[in-house]
Write an enzyme that holds these catalytic residues in place. Structure first.
Site, PDB file in Angstrom:
ATOM      1  N   LYS A 123       2.587  29.785   2.198  1.00  0.00           N
ATOM      2  CA  LYS A 123       1.679  29.335   1.134  1.00  0.00           C
ATOM      3  C   LYS A 123       0.239  29.316   1.621  1.00  0.00           C
ATOM      4  CE  LYS A 123       4.497  26.571  -1.889  1.00  0.00           C
ATOM      5  NZ  LYS A 123       4.138  25.823  -3.074  1.00  0.00           N
ATOM      6  N   THR A 175       5.828  26.890   4.315  1.00  0.00           N
ATOM      7  CA  THR A 175       4.539  26.223   4.168  1.00  0.00           C
ATOM      8  C   THR A 175       3.431  27.134   4.657  1.00  0.00           C
ATOM      9  OG1 THR A 175       5.732  24.192   4.702  1.00  0.00           O
ATOM     10  CG2 THR A 175       3.341  24.071   4.588  1.00  0.00           C
ATOM     11  N   TRP A 207       7.330  -0.188   3.468  1.00  0.00           N
ATOM     12  CA  TRP A 207       7.679   0.471   2.201  1.00  0.00           C
ATOM     13  C   TRP A 207       9.098   1.016   2.251  1.00  0.00           C
ATOM     14  CZ3 TRP A 207       8.822   5.563   0.618  1.00  0.00           C
ATOM     15  CH2 TRP A 207       8.765   6.543   1.633  1.00  0.00           C
ATOM     16  N   GLU A 240      11.157  13.033  -1.192  1.00  0.00           N
ATOM     17  CA  GLU A 240      10.067  12.341  -1.874  1.00  0.00           C
ATOM     18  C   GLU A 240       8.697  12.863  -1.441  1.00  0.00           C
ATOM     19  OE1 GLU A 240       9.886  10.203  -4.279  1.00  0.00           O
ATOM     20  OE2 GLU A 240       7.731   9.853  -4.082  1.00  0.00           O
ATOM     21  N   ARG A 296       1.364   1.247  15.015  1.00  0.00           N
ATOM     22  CA  ARG A 296       1.027   1.036  13.621  1.00  0.00           C
ATOM     23  C   ARG A 296       1.628  -0.289  13.173  1.00  0.00           C
ATOM     24  NH1 ARG A 296       4.722   5.508  10.394  1.00  0.00           N
ATOM     25  NH2 ARG A 296       3.597   4.699   8.596  1.00  0.00           N
ATOM     26  N   SER A 304      12.840   5.832 -14.352  1.00  0.00           N
ATOM     27  CA  SER A 304      11.802   6.494 -15.140  1.00  0.00           C
ATOM     28  C   SER A 304      11.594   7.925 -14.665  1.00  0.00           C
ATOM     29  CB  SER A 304      10.499   5.698 -15.021  1.00  0.00           C
ATOM     30  OG  SER A 304       9.388   6.508 -15.295  1.00  0.00           O
ATOM     31  N   SER A 305      11.549   8.106 -13.350  1.00  0.00           N
ATOM     32  CA  SER A 305      11.331   9.447 -12.799  1.00  0.00           C
ATOM     33  C   SER A 305      12.498  10.371 -13.074  1.00  0.00           C
ATOM     34  CB  SER A 305      11.098   9.368 -11.291  1.00  0.00           C
ATOM     35  OG  SER A 305       9.881   8.739 -11.013  1.00  0.00           O
ATOM     36  N   HIS A 344       0.844  -1.193   0.000  1.00  0.00           N
ATOM     37  CA  HIS A 344       0.000   0.000   0.000  1.00  0.00           C
ATOM     38  C   HIS A 344       0.882   1.246   0.000  1.00  0.00           C
ATOM     39  CE1 HIS A 344      -3.234   2.770   1.121  1.00  0.00           C
ATOM     40  NE2 HIS A 344      -2.481   3.194   2.101  1.00  0.00           N
ATOM     41  N   SER A 396      -2.813  26.187  -6.402  1.00  0.00           N
ATOM     42  CA  SER A 396      -2.459  27.581  -6.705  1.00  0.00           C
ATOM     43  C   SER A 396      -3.013  28.044  -8.039  1.00  0.00           C
ATOM     44  CB  SER A 396      -0.942  27.755  -6.701  1.00  0.00           C
ATOM     45  OG  SER A 396      -0.385  27.329  -5.487  1.00  0.00           O
ATOM     46  N   HIS A 444      12.653  11.792   2.362  1.00  0.00           N
ATOM     47  CA  HIS A 444      12.008  13.028   2.742  1.00  0.00           C
ATOM     48  C   HIS A 444      11.736  13.954   1.552  1.00  0.00           C
ATOM     49  CE1 HIS A 444       9.955  15.632   5.297  1.00  0.00           C
ATOM     50  NE2 HIS A 444      10.471  16.570   4.525  1.00  0.00           N
ATOM     51  N   HIS A 502      14.658  13.301  10.622  1.00  0.00           N
ATOM     52  CA  HIS A 502      13.511  13.370  11.541  1.00  0.00           C
ATOM     53  C   HIS A 502      12.658  12.113  11.403  1.00  0.00           C
ATOM     54  CE1 HIS A 502      11.064  15.791   8.319  1.00  0.00           C
ATOM     55  NE2 HIS A 502      10.707  14.528   8.259  1.00  0.00           N
ATOM     56  N   HIS A 503      12.983  11.266  10.441  1.00  0.00           N
ATOM     57  CA  HIS A 503      12.347   9.957  10.362  1.00  0.00           C
ATOM     58  C   HIS A 503      13.110   8.951  11.204  1.00  0.00           C
ATOM     59  CE1 HIS A 503       9.779  11.147   6.923  1.00  0.00           C
ATOM     60  NE2 HIS A 503      10.801  11.918   6.614  1.00  0.00           N
ATOM     61  N   TYR A 517       7.972  15.786  -0.539  1.00  0.00           N
ATOM     62  CA  TYR A 517       7.735  17.079  -1.196  1.00  0.00           C
ATOM     63  C   TYR A 517       7.474  16.891  -2.680  1.00  0.00           C
ATOM     64  CZ  TYR A 517       8.914  18.822   3.267  1.00  0.00           C
ATOM     65  OH  TYR A 517       8.902  19.038   4.616  1.00  0.00           O
ATOM     66  N   ASP A 528       5.521  20.808 -27.380  1.00  0.00           N
ATOM     67  CA  ASP A 528       5.688  19.509 -26.721  1.00  0.00           C
ATOM     68  C   ASP A 528       6.866  19.657 -25.771  1.00  0.00           C
ATOM     69  OD1 ASP A 528       5.713  16.682 -26.046  1.00  0.00           O
ATOM     70  OD2 ASP A 528       4.763  16.308 -27.983  1.00  0.00           O
TER      71      ASP A 528
END
Lengths: 107, 203, 615
Positions: free
Chosen positions: C331, C328, C139, C255, C450, C169-170, C76, C268, C253, C302-303, C257, C105
């Site tokens: 925004k 943040t 994950w 990721e 969890r 790919s990314s 998941h 926006s 991390h 922080h993880h 964002y 294009d």
């Protein structure tokens, strides 16, 4: 849409001209610096001096390759930003891994 | 996208492929930076086997010279195609490929010697980190040599008249230029590897 | 002439010809491919969640066992992040980046197609793991649990190799969009005139470009640990599992964002349109996005607050994490100010966009709580974190994406989605989402860990879990309704018109759907709201008259991208299934790349068709 350039133009034409620095001269420079590096490695100078000079020589060689062979000195600054962005993150990773594992000099 | 069957107008006046290659180089430098970081983490863990003190500086020093010379031949090839000296361009590309092959030979010799002396990827953390870094670098060299073969076999630049002075946004010129940028990058990584992995530990 | 006829009808992008879909290099069709595929994988990942919630509805349930549960929460997470939200974002990048900057294009159309096919094959390969044992180590795949000793099957190889394909790919896609946005902007489209969404595309691309390589190294090292016997992350061999965590989270991390900045960009764009006034503080919003990108590289540990990095490291990462609240917050304040004293039009897209702001803020607040490492020692590994991450990724990213779908569906298909049903969808989704994840704050505070497949009754968790499951089912119903809305939105007349929402940015100057060449004539840009100014400020967008109008060359379709992508996927899959498969794969890649370089890229000319500015 104008072309940015920080180099010198060989002619007055509108096209971006590809400046050719003295490539063989740069090669000789890189050759000499490499010899110096190897020579220093086999000396018995103080450790701090050896490490520092090897780092300096390494960066001198890198500068030679990147500024002249990869033409970064004469090309658009956009390429410099892309390269320096990558270099900054790469250096940050090396320093962070070293610091977090207490293997930075001084730790 | 095409303006008049010539080159598409661009907002920065830069060639797309050149911009793409520099962007890729920015990313790949972090890949190698991480492998170098990993090496620093484990270079002290030889676990009784071969370690950094066993690295052959003479052999790999020769390799460093070979790669630096190959960058010179690459850049001479580019200068040659720029002024339409097609035969020299092909000779210099061939020389670059040849020097690349010599480097691969040197690395193969180094790796085989280590393997025979009992240092493999799984032998120790030092071995693993060393082979991961130098192995990936070697892979990049191999890809570069294949690229040179491609330039020669598929006759990139065949549309250029001998003696024709091409502009730096000529399609074939840029094809060779981005191959050159890749190759110089591979050389650049070795500049760092040679000092950080081979010379520093011996100090 | 046959070629001219074949290029017509230029205004239709939907064709039932499968081959044209396989060989397309058109960014708009690739956008549809991404959105459709990602939606399918989102449904699969959502089903995984539904099974978990069903199991957790009651204490000591036996709907599924712990082994399957572990696979479900692992898949998941991996799927939602890498094969659902990232490709949904990529779909929007593909649709909008060229349109927003006035281009025809992307910079490298075939590479664009390659990225899509690599994503699709990588995602399929990852999900095939369910047949042989899906990865079950979370994950984030922490060793030594995910080393060979404790994860002996092939699940982890699916994880490693699947993510290698997806990550590549990314990265390729990022190179493409960076070059496109830097170098293909129309005349006058200065960086400071680009839509916020385009800026977010650019920042996200740099995040991917710079954050993935360390993870690639870590994944390779884990693979060698498993297959070749290195011991990088194996404490028994002297290795260091914490090293994995550093390298993983250095990617992990940024990721997040990557997941949230594009939906922030969508919001926006949507908010100003339905507030009928410009985004408040465009410059501040753009700079905040860039700052979040920069700071996002500096907070990964922080993880890892409970790993024992020591007070200095914990303190530094706490401080920098808290700093991210500033851009943040800027925004959020700017979005709110956009709505202040605005003449608001309530559409489904607007409902999702406004609720994005509220729900993301809630998620951000809970995040700021465990930004403080001592607080995190209580929160970590509890449902409080699950609540936080779903508020920002579901209430945030998914709601933002849903806003984008309702907003740009007319541009993509020429039809507006049913607004009445859309609002019901929003209501059910909003209610269902909050019912599911709101209670998890309480569960976390009450100590429920969890990643547990069951719990004992009598701890005060039963009721909240049941409520969360009810909420999950309600959310699922809302998605079923959404599927119905989309299916309805694929049929019927194309009556949306060029500009159904009275928009400001360049895509609203094209037809709906746009012609294959987007703009008949290259626009010349004078502001950051070119279409709005053209309509209301008396300054219609001029066109670049020097650019030939009758000679629009579009890139030719090609089948080499799918072949190279398939070869890469076979190369990766063969490591698990059979080495000859890998060999075949690499031969396909090699041959495909060479053929790619040798083929002509000039496609049939496109004719002006009344699409774009100046007509």
């Amino acid at each position: 849409m104008s072309v940015e350039s920080t180099g010198h133009f060989a002619s007055a034409s509108e096209e971006p001209t590809h400046v050719n620095p003295n490539y063989v001269g740069i090669a000789a420079f890189l050759f000499v610096v490499t010899i110096l590096e190897i020579a220093i490695t086999f000396q018995s100078f103080p450790l701090g001096f050896m490490t520092t000079s090897l780092f300096i020589l390494m960066f001198l060689k890198a500068a030679g390759v990147i500024l002249y062979y990869m033409h970064l000195r004469y090309d658009s600054r956009v390429f410099t930003y892309l390269a320096m962005g990558g270099a900054t993150v790469a250096t940050a990773v090396i320093l962070a891994v070293a610091a977090l594992n207490n293997i930075l000099p001084g730790q | 996208m095409a303006a008049h069957g010539g080159h598409p107008a661009t907002s920065l006046g830069l060639d797309m492929r050149k911009l793409g290659m520099w962007t890729f180089i920015g990313s790949e430098s972090i890949f190698f930076g991480t492998l170098i970081a990993n090496f620093f983490r484990w270079r002290g863990s030889s676990e009784g086997g071969l370690g950094p003190e066993n690295l052959d500086i003479n052999l790999t020093g020769a390799g460093a010279f070979v790669l630096l010379m190959s960058s010179l031949t690459m850049v001479l090839a580019l200068a040659a195609i720029r002024s339409g000296r097609m035969k020299q361009y092909r000779l210099w590309i061939g020389a670059t490929a040849g020097l690349g092959l010599i480097f691969i030979g040197i690395q193969t010799l180094e790796f085989t010697t280590f393997a025979l002396e009992g240092l493999g990827m799984g032998s120790s953390l030092f071995g693993g980190a060393f082979f991961a870094l130098t192995g990936f670098h070697g892979l990049h060299v191999v890809i570069g040599v294949i690229w040179f073969a491609f330039l020669l076999i598929f006759r990139v630049g065949k549309d250029i008249e001998p003696g024709e002075h091409v502009s730096s946004d000529n399609h074939s010129f840029v094809s060779v230029e981005i191959c050159g940028l890749y190759w110089h990058f591979v050389d650049l990584v070795w500049v760092f590897i040679f000092t950080l992995i081979y010379l520093l530990p011996a100090v | 002439m046959a070629t001219l006829t074949r290029s017509l009808p230029a205004t239709r992008t939907w064709q039932t010809d499968v081959w044209s879909w396989i060989t397309t290099v058109d960014h708009k069709r690739i956008a549809k491919l991404y959105l459709f595929s990602a939606a399918a994988f989102f449904a699969i990942a959502g089903t995984e969640a539904m099974i978990m919630r069903t199991q957790l509805a009651q204490p000591d349930a036996a709907v599924i066992d712990g082994a399957l549960y572990n696979q479900l929460f692992t898949m998941h997470g991996v799927s939602m992040i890498f094969v659902a939200i990232m490709p949904l974002n990529a779909g929007f990048f593909n649709l909008l980046a060229p349109l927003h900057i006035g281009a025809r294009d992307v910079a490298f159309p075939r590479l664009n197609a390659l990225s899509f096919w690599m994503f699709l094959f990588g995602a399929i390969f990852l999900n095939l793991s369910f047949f042989t044992g899906a990865p079950d180590g979370g994950w984030f795949a922490y060793p030594p649990l995910t080393g060979k000793e404790f994860s002996p099957g092939t699940g982890m190889e699916h994880w490693i190799l699947g993510l290698a394909v997806l990550g590549t790919s990314s990265i390729i896609s990022s190179v493409n969009f960076i070059v496109t946005i830097l170098n293909l902007r129309a005349p006058g489209m200065k960086m400071t005139r680009m839509p916020v969404f385009t800026w977010m595309t650019l920042v996200t691309s740099f995040l991917i470009l710079f954050a993935f390589p360390p993870f690639t190294v870590a994944a390779v090292l884990l693979l060698t640990d498993r297959l070749v016997g290195t011991g990088f992350f194996n404490p028994a061999a002297g290795g260091d599992p914490v090293m994995w965590q550093h390298l993983f989270w250095f990617m992990g991390h940024p990721e997040v964002y990557v997941l949230i900045l594009p939906p922030m960009g969508i919001v926006s764009e949507v908010l100003p349109t339905f507030a009928r006034k410009p985004l408040f503080g465009y410059t501040a919003v753009v700079f905040s996005g860039i700052s979040i990108g920069f700071l996002g590289f500096a907070v990964w540990a922080h993880h890892m607050f409970s790993v024992g990095l020591g007070p200095i490291a914990n303190g530094v990462f706490t401080a920098i994490t808290m700093l991210i609240a500033i851009p943040t917050g800027v925004k959020v304040l700017n979005w709110s100010a956009t709505l202040f004293r605005a003449s608001i039009k309530i559409t489904t897209a607007m409902l999702f966009a406004v609720s994005f702001v509220a729900l993301f803020t809630i998620g951000g607040l809970s995040g700021m709580m465990h930004a403080a490492s001592p607080v995190d020692l209580q929160h970590t590994d509890t449902y409080f974190i699950v609540a936080h991450l779903h508020y920002v990724l579901f209430g945030g990213s998914v709601f933002g994406i849903l806003a984008g779908i309702y907003y740009w569906w007319p541009k993509l298909t020429g039809r507006i989605l049913n607004e009445r049903l859309g609002k019901i969808h929003w209501f059910l989704a909003f209610l269902g989402f909050n019912l599911t994840f709101g209670p998890m704050h309480v569960l976390g505070n009450d100590g429920m860990p969890r990643r547990v497949y069951s719990y004992v009754s009598g701890q005060g968790w039963d009721g909240w879990n049941l409520l969360a499951t009810v909420g999950a089912y309600l959310t699922a119903v809302s998605f079923l309704l959404f599927i119905y809305v989309l299916l309805k939105g694929l049929r019927g007349e194309r009556s949306a018109g060029d500009d159904p929402w009275d928009g400001a940015t360049l895509e609203w100057a094209t037809t709906s759907p746009p012609a294959v060449h987007n703009f008949d004539s290259v626009p010349v840009i004078g502001s950051n709201r070119p279409v709005w100014d053209g309509k209301y400020e008396g300054s219609p967008v001029p066109v670049d008259a020097a650019a030939a109008e009758s000679d629009i060359h579009m890139p030719a379709p090609s089948y080499w991208p799918i072949i190279v992508a398939l070869g890469l996927a076979l190369g990766a899959a063969g490591v698990i299934y059979s080495y000859p498969m890998s060999a075949v794969g690499f031969v396909m890649v090699f041959y495909g790349i060479i053929a790619w370089t040798q083929e002509s890229t000039v496609g049939p000319p496109a004719r002006p068709s009344g699409s774009g500015v100046g007509h």
